[in-house]
Design a protein around this motif. Structure first.
Motif, PDB file in Angstrom:
ATOM      1  N   ALA A  41       0.813  -1.208   0.000  1.00  0.00           N
ATOM      2  CA  ALA A  41       0.000   0.000   0.000  1.00  0.00           C
ATOM      3  C   ALA A  41       0.848   1.259   0.000  1.00  0.00           C
ATOM      4  N   ALA A  42       1.959   1.252   0.717  1.00  0.00           N
ATOM      5  CA  ALA A  42       2.801   2.448   0.783  1.00  0.00           C
ATOM      6  C   ALA A  42       3.327   2.837  -0.598  1.00  0.00           C
ATOM      7  N   GLU A  43       3.638   1.840  -1.432  1.00  0.00           N
ATOM      8  CA  GLU A  43       4.129   2.134  -2.776  1.00  0.00           C
ATOM      9  C   GLU A  43       3.014   2.704  -3.654  1.00  0.00           C
ATOM     10  N   MET A  44       1.813   2.154  -3.526  1.00  0.00           N
ATOM     11  CA  MET A  44       0.694   2.690  -4.301  1.00  0.00           C
ATOM     12  C   MET A  44       0.363   4.107  -3.846  1.00  0.00           C
ATOM     13  N   GLN A  45       0.403   4.348  -2.539  1.00  0.00           N
ATOM     14  CA  GLN A  45       0.129   5.684  -2.036  1.00  0.00           C
ATOM     15  C   GLN A  45       1.158   6.689  -2.554  1.00  0.00           C
ATOM     16  N   ALA A  46       2.426   6.306  -2.562  1.00  0.00           N
ATOM     17  CA  ALA A  46       3.474   7.207  -3.050  1.00  0.00           C
ATOM     18  C   ALA A  46       3.301   7.500  -4.536  1.00  0.00           C
ATOM     19  N   ALA A  47       2.940   6.490  -5.312  1.00  0.00           N
ATOM     20  CA  ALA A  47       2.740   6.710  -6.743  1.00  0.00           C
ATOM     21  C   ALA A  47       1.538   7.609  -6.995  1.00  0.00           C
ATOM     22  N   ALA A  48       0.457   7.417  -6.223  1.00  0.00           N
ATOM     23  CA  ALA A  48      -0.727   8.271  -6.377  1.00  0.00           C
ATOM     24  C   ALA A  48      -0.421   9.708  -5.983  1.00  0.00           C
ATOM     25  N   ALA A  49       0.381   9.890  -4.955  1.00  0.00           N
ATOM     26  CA  ALA A  49       0.763  11.250  -4.555  1.00  0.00           C
ATOM     27  C   ALA A  49       1.610  11.903  -5.636  1.00  0.00           C
ATOM     28  N   TRP A  50       2.474  11.124  -6.274  1.00  0.00           N
ATOM     29  CA  TRP A  50       3.328  11.688  -7.335  1.00  0.00           C
ATOM     30  C   TRP A  50       2.502  12.144  -8.525  1.00  0.00           C
ATOM     31  N   ILE A  51       1.553  11.303  -9.004  1.00  0.00           N
ATOM     32  CA  ILE A  51       0.788  11.687 -10.180  1.00  0.00           C
ATOM     33  C   ILE A  51      -0.174  12.820  -9.863  1.00  0.00           C
ATOM     34  N   GLY A  52      -0.653  12.895  -8.617  1.00  0.00           N
ATOM     35  CA  GLY A  52      -1.404  14.059  -8.177  1.00  0.00           C
ATOM     36  C   GLY A  52      -2.859  14.118  -8.599  1.00  0.00           C
ATOM     37  N   TYR A  53      -3.383  13.081  -9.248  1.00  0.00           N
ATOM     38  CA  TYR A  53      -4.792  13.077  -9.620  1.00  0.00           C
ATOM     39  C   TYR A  53      -5.645  12.778  -8.379  1.00  0.00           C
ATOM     40  N   SER A  54      -6.934  13.087  -8.475  1.00  0.00           N
ATOM     41  CA  SER A  54      -7.759  12.881  -7.291  1.00  0.00           C
ATOM     42  C   SER A  54      -7.786  11.411  -6.885  1.00  0.00           C
ATOM     43  N   GLU A  55      -7.712  10.494  -7.855  1.00  0.00           N
ATOM     44  CA  GLU A  55      -7.540   9.079  -7.534  1.00  0.00           C
ATOM     45  C   GLU A  55      -6.749   8.370  -8.624  1.00  0.00           C
ATOM     46  N   THR A  56      -6.049   7.326  -8.194  1.00  0.00           N
ATOM     47  CA  THR A  56      -5.422   6.369  -9.097  1.00  0.00           C
ATOM     48  C   THR A  56      -5.909   4.986  -8.708  1.00  0.00           C
ATOM     49  N   ALA A  57      -6.328   4.208  -9.702  1.00  0.00           N
ATOM     50  CA  ALA A  57      -6.805   2.848  -9.471  1.00  0.00           C
ATOM     51  C   ALA A  57      -5.689   1.862  -9.795  1.00  0.00           C
ATOM     52  N   PHE A  58      -5.430   0.952  -8.861  1.00  0.00           N
ATOM     53  CA  PHE A  58      -4.452  -0.116  -9.050  1.00  0.00           C
ATOM     54  C   PHE A  58      -5.230  -1.433  -9.092  1.00  0.00           C
ATOM     55  N   ALA A  59      -5.042  -2.220 -10.150  1.00  0.00           N
ATOM     56  CA  ALA A  59      -5.841  -3.424 -10.348  1.00  0.00           C
ATOM     57  C   ALA A  59      -4.949  -4.597 -10.728  1.00  0.00           C
ATOM     58  N   ALA A  60      -5.281  -5.765 -10.198  1.00  0.00           N
ATOM     59  CA  ALA A  60      -4.569  -7.007 -10.526  1.00  0.00           C
ATOM     60  C   ALA A  60      -5.576  -8.141 -10.592  1.00  0.00           C
ATOM     61  N   PRO A  61      -5.366  -9.119 -11.508  1.00  0.00           N
ATOM     62  CA  PRO A  61      -6.321 -10.235 -11.619  1.00  0.00           C
ATOM     63  C   PRO A  61      -6.330 -11.088 -10.362  1.00  0.00           C
ATOM     64  N   GLU A  62      -7.544 -11.544 -10.009  1.00  0.00           N
ATOM     65  CA  GLU A  62      -7.725 -12.390  -8.831  1.00  0.00           C
ATOM     66  C   GLU A  62      -8.882 -13.345  -9.107  1.00  0.00           C
ATOM     67  N   GLU A  63      -8.559 -14.597  -9.423  1.00  0.00           N
ATOM     68  CA  GLU A  63      -9.561 -15.585  -9.819  1.00  0.00           C
ATOM     69  C   GLU A  63     -10.369 -15.041 -11.001  1.00  0.00           C
TER      70      GLU A  63
END
Length: 292
Positions: A41-63
């Motif tokens: 989560a810390a890496e996703m939070q840092a990347a979202a803070a860098w891009i600066g958009y109101s939200e960034t969605a991170f998605a990975a396949p799961e079943e």
């Protein structure tokens, strides 16, 4: 194609899109990263803070679904409508097909993406919507925050706390010009949003029965204002259904005009409150980011 990011810069894999765009312009910017597995989560939070958009969605396949997490610049949020619309378009382009199941932190929803008049479009079905009257104390604090008075409010749509995956305070104004002039102190708004766990302040004005103008301050996530907010639009649709509003099966929400980023959200409103609301709009791709 999905990508693994172990030991690599996550920022390189964030696509930039604008959801709920109008005629190839406007919309609310979102980041989308399609990954083989979600990083910490810390890496996703840092990347979202860098891009600066109101939200960034991170998605990975799961079943048979995609596991999705949404990060604003300052906080994770459980659901974001415009980033989900952007994600739906990206999934349709990158992985083929049209319909996708998503597993969020506290809900399971669906999104679909398709080509429409030479552009991409997408639609999500939100979690079920709920609403309750806002407390007098919360209403008073919100009115003071935005420099409003009780006389500014539309009595047909009383202040309410609404939810359709995320929590929003609805304040309906009588006058479009008053909505256009909206301003607030960011730090005071952030404190109130944290205290009340309010994702956005959904401040709206009804133009007839099926068209609403909206502004969505988002201090909870570290953003002064959203240009388009699918989660808030879904929650608004559920609320006016609860009120017995004559919506005719759906509404349009016009947002972002006062920010210079015009956006259009369409909300389908079914009769069953146990079902989610269908929120749809167009999507456009933005320039690729340059990693510093």
């Amino acid at each position: 194609m999905n990508v693994a990011v172990a030991g690599r810069d996550l920022r390189l894999f964030i696509e930039r899109l604008a959801a709920f765009s109008v005629g190839g312009s406007g919309g609310n910017r979102a980041g989308v990263a399609l990954l083989d597995a979600l990083p910490p989560a810390a890496e996703m939070q840092a990347a979202a803070a860098w891009i600066g958009y109101s939200e960034t969605a991170f998605a990975a396949p799961e079943e048979d679904s995609w596991r999705v997490r949404y990060f604003a610049p300052k906080a994770e949020v459980d659901f974001c409508g415009h980033a989900t619309i952007a994600l739906g378009a990206a999934l349709a382009i990158r992985n083929g097909g049209r319909d996708f199941r998503l597993r969020l932190n506290h809900a399971a929803i669906t999104v679909e993406g398709w080509e429409e008049a030479g552009a991409m479009a997408a639609a999500l079905v939100s979690p079920p919507a709920t609403s309750r009257p806002a407390s007098p104390a919360l209403v008073g604090d919100a009115l003071r925050l935005f420099g409003l008075t009780a006389a500014d409010l539309d009595a047909r749509i009383p202040p309410a706390v609404t939810h359709a995956g995320a929590t929003h305070l609805v304040l309906a104004l009588r006058d479009r010009a008053r909505l256009a002039a909206l301003a607030y102190d960011f730090e005071a708004g952030h404190a109130l949003a944290l205290r009340e766990t309010i994702c956005t302040f959904n401040i709206v004005q009804a133009e007839g029965s099926r068209r609403f103008h909206a502004r969505n301050p988002f201090p909870f996530g570290g953003v002064y204002e959203d240009a388009a907010t699918g989660a808030a639009a879904a929650a608004l649709g559920g609320y006016i259904r609860d009120l017995g509003w004559l919506h005719g099966g759906g509404i349009e929400v016009v947002q972002g005009e006062d920010m210079g980023h015009p956006s259009l959200l369409r909300v389908g409103i079914g009769p069953d409150p146990a079902e989610g609301l269908r929120v749809s709009g167009q999507v456009r791709w933005l320039a690729e980011p340059a990693v510093p």
